[in-house]
Design a protein around this motif. Structure first.
Motif, mmCIF file in Angstrom:
data_model
loop_
_atom_site.group_PDB
_atom_site.id
_atom_site.type_symbol
_atom_site.label_atom_id
_atom_site.label_comp_id
_atom_site.label_asym_id
_atom_site.label_seq_id
_atom_site.Cartn_x
_atom_site.Cartn_y
_atom_site.Cartn_z
ATOM 1 N N ILE A 68 -16.150 -1.787 16.425
ATOM 2 C CA ILE A 68 -17.551 -1.751 16.004
ATOM 3 C C ILE A 68 -17.696 -0.719 14.898
ATOM 4 O O ILE A 68 -16.827 0.139 14.732
ATOM 5 C CB ILE A 68 -18.477 -1.410 17.185
ATOM 6 N N GLY A 69 -18.780 -0.788 14.145
ATOM 7 C CA GLY A 69 -19.028 0.227 13.130
ATOM 8 C C GLY A 69 -19.762 -0.351 11.942
ATOM 9 O O GLY A 69 -20.054 -1.542 11.868
ATOM 10 N N CYS A 70 -20.027 0.509 10.986
ATOM 11 C CA CYS A 70 -20.783 0.153 9.791
ATOM 12 C C CYS A 70 -19.962 -0.753 8.875
ATOM 13 O O CYS A 70 -18.731 -0.687 8.854
ATOM 14 C CB CYS A 70 -21.158 1.436 9.048
ATOM 15 N N SER A 71 -20.650 -1.564 8.115
ATOM 16 C CA SER A 71 -20.005 -2.368 7.078
ATOM 17 C C SER A 71 -19.247 -1.442 6.139
ATOM 18 O O SER A 71 -19.712 -0.356 5.814
ATOM 19 C CB SER A 71 -21.055 -3.133 6.277
ATOM 20 N N GLY A 99 -17.009 -6.594 15.112
ATOM 21 C CA GLY A 99 -18.420 -6.913 14.923
ATOM 22 C C GLY A 99 -19.248 -5.941 15.728
ATOM 23 O O GLY A 99 -18.872 -5.579 16.839
ATOM 24 N N THR A 100 -20.374 -5.542 15.203
ATOM 25 C CA THR A 100 -21.121 -4.430 15.782
ATOM 26 C C THR A 100 -22.317 -4.820 16.624
ATOM 27 O O THR A 100 -22.641 -4.128 17.563
ATOM 28 C CB THR A 100 -21.558 -3.483 14.649
ATOM 29 N N ASN A 101 -22.991 -5.891 16.359
ATOM 30 C CA ASN A 101 -24.288 -6.226 16.946
ATOM 31 C C ASN A 101 -24.454 -5.778 18.409
ATOM 32 O O ASN A 101 -23.922 -6.396 19.328
ATOM 33 C CB ASN A 101 -24.522 -7.729 16.840
ATOM 34 N N PRO A 102 -25.234 -4.706 18.649
ATOM 35 C CA PRO A 102 -25.427 -4.233 20.020
ATOM 36 C C PRO A 102 -26.132 -5.246 20.937
ATOM 37 O O PRO A 102 -26.056 -5.123 22.151
ATOM 38 C CB PRO A 102 -26.291 -2.976 19.847
ATOM 39 N N ILE A 143 -26.335 0.159 4.928
ATOM 40 C CA ILE A 143 -25.224 1.104 5.112
ATOM 41 C C ILE A 143 -25.738 2.540 5.085
ATOM 42 O O ILE A 143 -25.369 3.356 5.928
ATOM 43 C CB ILE A 143 -24.144 0.880 4.029
ATOM 44 N N TRP A 144 -26.618 2.845 4.125
ATOM 45 C CA TRP A 144 -27.126 4.206 3.967
ATOM 46 C C TRP A 144 -27.865 4.678 5.219
ATOM 47 O O TRP A 144 -27.800 5.854 5.590
ATOM 48 C CB TRP A 144 -28.031 4.272 2.739
ATOM 49 N N THR A 145 -28.555 3.781 5.891
ATOM 50 C CA THR A 145 -29.363 4.155 7.060
ATOM 51 C C THR A 145 -28.705 3.806 8.399
ATOM 52 O O THR A 145 -29.323 3.988 9.453
ATOM 53 C CB THR A 145 -30.747 3.464 6.987
ATOM 54 N N PHE A 146 -27.486 3.323 8.373
ATOM 55 C CA PHE A 146 -26.801 2.861 9.583
ATOM 56 C C PHE A 146 -26.771 3.926 10.688
ATOM 57 O O PHE A 146 -27.047 3.624 11.847
ATOM 58 C CB PHE A 146 -25.364 2.428 9.236
#
Length: 188
Positions: A23-26, A83-86, A144-147
């Protein structure tokens, strides 16, 4: 609090894991790490962007359809899924043996997506659904900036709720991902 473990503990766990969730940011290196683990340990590589989330033309599948598809995928015996989607942690975390979270600084993630865009612009990159040419726009950069502020708290909550005993390794650099592969005996 998530069940955070050390790099050494994660390397040992990776050697015997049947199901690994990344998981994680793009732009953090999730798909690249997933492919490396897949190749090294013979786990099926499942990039959710490619297999579930997107359809040709950057058309996103409905939440219900994504949920149904992931419910089937997680039943497989051996996989590495990126894939990250919680929203689907309730399906994925109980089946995972190990969670890897590249939690890189946002500038590193922006650099990652920029390099990827330069390499694949106008083409569909590996790990992405066919018909979705690489793109880079203000909305994506803002995501990405606000992830860290918008998505990471939901990740932590999801880890606590749906996988409190699943070991989680957080990476703070790309070097740590390379170190994990080396420590686990995988080619870097």
């Amino acid at each position: 609090m998530p069940n955070y473990i050390s790099l050494t503990e994660a390397a040992a766990k990776l050697q015997t894991a049947y199901r690994v969730l990344i998981i994680g940011c793009s732009g953090s290196g999730k798909t690249t790490l997933g492919r490396a683990i897949s190749d090294a340990f013979g786990l099926r590589c499942i990039p959710l962007d490619q297999e579930v989330l997107w359809q040709s033309g950057w058309v996103e599948r409905s939440d219900a359809e994504q949920y149904s598809m992931i419910a089937k995928l997680v039943q497989e015996d051996r996989w590495v899924m990126d894939g990250t989607n919680p929203k689907t942690f309730d399906l994925r975390l109980p089946r995972a043996d190990l969670v890897l979270w590249p939690r890189l600084p946002r500038l590193a993630c922006i650099s990652g997506v920029t390099r990827r865009w330069l390499k694949y612009r106008g083409q569909t990159r590996p790990g992405m659904a066919q018909g979705c040419p690489e793109k880079l726009d203000a909305e994506f950069l803002h995501f990405i900036w606000t992830f860290e502020q918008t998505v990471s708290p939901r990740i932590i909550e999801g880890l606590d709720t749906h996988g409190p005993d699943v070991p989680v390794l957080v990476f703070r650099s790309r070097k740590e991902m390379t170190d994990l592969l080396a420590l686990s005996g995988a080619p870097a």
